[in-house]
Design a protein around this motif. Structure first.
Motif, PDB file in Angstrom:
ATOM      1  N   GLY A   8      89.140 -30.015 -32.609  1.00  0.00           N
ATOM      2  CA  GLY A   8      88.305 -28.975 -31.962  1.00  0.00           C
ATOM      3  C   GLY A   8      89.027 -27.850 -31.437  1.00  0.00           C
ATOM      4  O   GLY A   8      88.571 -26.748 -30.903  1.00  0.00           O
ATOM      5  N   GLY A   9      90.284 -27.591 -31.881  1.00  0.00           N
ATOM      6  CA  GLY A   9      90.820 -26.448 -31.464  1.00  0.00           C
ATOM      7  C   GLY A   9      90.810 -25.422 -32.397  1.00  0.00           C
ATOM      8  O   GLY A   9      89.801 -25.412 -33.479  1.00  0.00           O
ATOM      9  N   GLY A  10      91.110 -24.267 -32.379  1.00  0.00           N
ATOM     10  CA  GLY A  10      90.857 -23.084 -33.000  1.00  0.00           C
ATOM     11  C   GLY A  10      90.808 -21.643 -32.323  1.00  0.00           C
ATOM     12  O   GLY A  10      91.494 -21.438 -31.276  1.00  0.00           O
ATOM     13  N   LEU A  11      90.440 -20.751 -33.042  1.00  0.00           N
ATOM     14  CA  LEU A  11      90.603 -19.327 -32.601  1.00  0.00           C
ATOM     15  C   LEU A  11      89.163 -19.264 -31.909  1.00  0.00           C
ATOM     16  O   LEU A  11      88.259 -19.112 -32.510  1.00  0.00           O
ATOM     17  CB  LEU A  11      90.690 -18.483 -33.631  1.00  0.00           C
ATOM     18  CG  LEU A  11      90.806 -16.986 -33.205  1.00  0.00           C
ATOM     19  CD1 LEU A  11      91.826 -16.466 -32.249  1.00  0.00           C
ATOM     20  CD2 LEU A  11      90.940 -16.085 -34.994  1.00  0.00           C
ATOM     21  N   VAL A  12      89.497 -18.470 -30.816  1.00  0.00           N
ATOM     22  CA  VAL A  12      88.125 -18.126 -29.934  1.00  0.00           C
ATOM     23  C   VAL A  12      88.440 -16.771 -29.167  1.00  0.00           C
ATOM     24  O   VAL A  12      89.595 -16.647 -28.816  1.00  0.00           O
ATOM     25  CB  VAL A  12      87.816 -19.270 -28.950  1.00  0.00           C
ATOM     26  CG1 VAL A  12      88.710 -19.568 -27.866  1.00  0.00           C
ATOM     27  CG2 VAL A  12      86.475 -18.941 -28.059  1.00  0.00           C
ATOM     28  N   GLN A  13      87.480 -15.868 -28.804  1.00  0.00           N
ATOM     29  CA  GLN A  13      87.560 -14.558 -28.320  1.00  0.00           C
ATOM     30  C   GLN A  13      87.580 -15.039 -26.713  1.00  0.00           C
ATOM     31  O   GLN A  13      86.969 -15.920 -26.269  1.00  0.00           O
ATOM     32  CB  GLN A  13      86.382 -13.716 -28.406  1.00  0.00           C
ATOM     33  CG  GLN A  13      86.426 -13.329 -29.823  1.00  0.00           C
ATOM     34  CD  GLN A  13      85.507 -12.017 -30.121  1.00  0.00           C
ATOM     35  OE1 GLN A  13      84.303 -12.241 -29.474  1.00  0.00           O
ATOM     36  NE2 GLN A  13      85.417 -11.496 -31.204  1.00  0.00           N
ATOM     37  N   PRO A  14      88.148 -14.206 -25.850  1.00  0.00           N
ATOM     38  CA  PRO A  14      88.409 -14.145 -24.329  1.00  0.00           C
ATOM     39  C   PRO A  14      86.704 -14.547 -24.071  1.00  0.00           C
ATOM     40  O   PRO A  14      85.960 -13.745 -24.394  1.00  0.00           O
ATOM     41  CB  PRO A  14      88.965 -12.919 -24.154  1.00  0.00           C
ATOM     42  CG  PRO A  14      89.757 -12.533 -25.186  1.00  0.00           C
ATOM     43  CD  PRO A  14      88.943 -12.932 -26.308  1.00  0.00           C
ATOM     44  N   GLY A  15      86.799 -15.244 -23.072  1.00  0.00           N
ATOM     45  CA  GLY A  15      85.453 -15.745 -22.380  1.00  0.00           C
ATOM     46  C   GLY A  15      84.512 -16.821 -23.246  1.00  0.00           C
ATOM     47  O   GLY A  15      83.481 -17.224 -22.625  1.00  0.00           O
ATOM     48  N   GLY A  16      85.162 -17.205 -24.215  1.00  0.00           N
ATOM     49  CA  GLY A  16      84.330 -18.271 -25.204  1.00  0.00           C
ATOM     50  C   GLY A  16      84.597 -19.652 -24.552  1.00  0.00           C
ATOM     51  O   GLY A  16      85.295 -19.866 -23.709  1.00  0.00           O
ATOM     52  N   SER A  17      84.151 -20.606 -25.425  1.00  0.00           N
ATOM     53  CA  SER A  17      84.512 -21.929 -25.075  1.00  0.00           C
ATOM     54  C   SER A  17      84.751 -22.838 -26.251  1.00  0.00           C
ATOM     55  O   SER A  17      84.729 -22.268 -27.209  1.00  0.00           O
ATOM     56  CB  SER A  17      83.262 -22.532 -24.536  1.00  0.00           C
ATOM     57  OG  SER A  17      82.809 -21.709 -23.567  1.00  0.00           O
ATOM     58  N   LEU A  18      85.334 -23.872 -26.099  1.00  0.00           N
ATOM     59  CA  LEU A  18      86.116 -24.876 -27.117  1.00  0.00           C
ATOM     60  C   LEU A  18      85.792 -26.035 -26.398  1.00  0.00           C
ATOM     61  O   LEU A  18      85.959 -26.247 -25.311  1.00  0.00           O
ATOM     62  CB  LEU A  18      87.433 -24.674 -27.278  1.00  0.00           C
ATOM     63  CG  LEU A  18      87.569 -23.406 -28.567  1.00  0.00           C
ATOM     64  CD1 LEU A  18      89.315 -23.239 -28.818  1.00  0.00           C
ATOM     65  CD2 LEU A  18      86.920 -23.573 -29.867  1.00  0.00           C
ATOM     66  N   ARG A  19      85.791 -27.242 -27.397  1.00  0.00           N
ATOM     67  CA  ARG A  19      85.693 -28.442 -26.619  1.00  0.00           C
ATOM     68  C   ARG A  19      86.653 -29.274 -27.549  1.00  0.00           C
ATOM     69  O   ARG A  19      86.606 -29.376 -28.946  1.00  0.00           O
ATOM     70  CB  ARG A  19      84.318 -29.033 -26.976  1.00  0.00           C
ATOM     71  CG  ARG A  19      84.158 -30.501 -26.431  1.00  0.00           C
ATOM     72  CD  ARG A  19      82.702 -31.091 -26.384  1.00  0.00           C
ATOM     73  NE  ARG A  19      82.369 -32.533 -26.099  1.00  0.00           N
ATOM     74  CZ  ARG A  19      82.450 -32.740 -25.067  1.00  0.00           C
ATOM     75  NH1 ARG A  19      82.361 -31.973 -23.743  1.00  0.00           N
ATOM     76  NH2 ARG A  19      82.145 -34.104 -24.838  1.00  0.00           N
ATOM     77  N   LEU A  20      87.643 -29.907 -26.785  1.00  0.00           N
ATOM     78  CA  LEU A  20      88.677 -30.753 -27.593  1.00  0.00           C
ATOM     79  C   LEU A  20      88.353 -32.061 -27.397  1.00  0.00           C
ATOM     80  O   LEU A  20      87.658 -32.387 -26.450  1.00  0.00           O
ATOM     81  CB  LEU A  20      89.965 -30.568 -27.061  1.00  0.00           C
ATOM     82  CG  LEU A  20      90.506 -29.073 -26.970  1.00  0.00           C
ATOM     83  CD1 LEU A  20      91.897 -29.130 -26.417  1.00  0.00           C
ATOM     84  CD2 LEU A  20      90.642 -28.475 -28.525  1.00  0.00           C
ATOM     85  N   SER A  21      88.602 -33.034 -28.657  1.00  0.00           N
ATOM     86  CA  SER A  21      88.385 -34.349 -28.477  1.00  0.00           C
ATOM     87  C   SER A  21      89.517 -35.108 -28.921  1.00  0.00           C
ATOM     88  O   SER A  21      90.250 -34.456 -29.796  1.00  0.00           O
ATOM     89  CB  SER A  21      87.035 -34.791 -29.365  1.00  0.00           C
ATOM     90  OG  SER A  21      85.864 -34.282 -28.719  1.00  0.00           O
TER      91      SER A  21
END
Length: 120
Positions: A8-21
């Motif tokens: 679930g990791g990755g590159l995201v812009q500020p303010g964005g969301s990610l979900r790690l599992s």
């Protein structure tokens, strides 16, 4: 043998969301606490969030109200929902679990880590 595998990791812009599992697999008898740690560039590894088998949670002050940890005991899975991400959240995120295996008793296990990069 017990393994923890994160995703679930990755590159995201500020303010964005990610979900790690993170999924624990192998000859597991019981899992106690599960959690997420992170290590940013030039920093020590730190606890982000933890959850007990009874769903009691604990968060680092820096992520309270921003991250949510959850687990699925039937699937031996722990998740980390990360919202409103900031550049300072950039780090290698590690899954951790206190597991009783059929062969080795209680042991503290770590995943290999998944990179989270917050950047525009």
């Amino acid at each position: 043998q017990v393994q923890l595998v994160e995703s679930g990791g990755g590159l995201v812009q500020p303010g964005g969301s990610l979900r790690l599992s993170c999924v624990a697999s192998g000859s597991i008898f019981r899992i106690n606490a599960m959690g997420w740690y992170r290590q940013g560039p030039g920093k020590q590894r730190e606890l982000v969030a933890a959850i007990t088998s009874g769903d009691r949670t604990n968060y680092a002050d820096s992520v309270k109200g921003q991250f949510t940890i959850s687990r699925d005991n039937a699937k031996n899975t722990v998740n980390l929902q990360m919202n409103s991400l900031k550049p300072e959240d950039t780090a290698l995120y590690y899954c951790n679990a206190d597991i009783q295996s059929l062969s080795y008793g209680w042991h503290d296990y770590w995943g290999q880590g998944t990179q989270v990069t917050v950047s525009s």
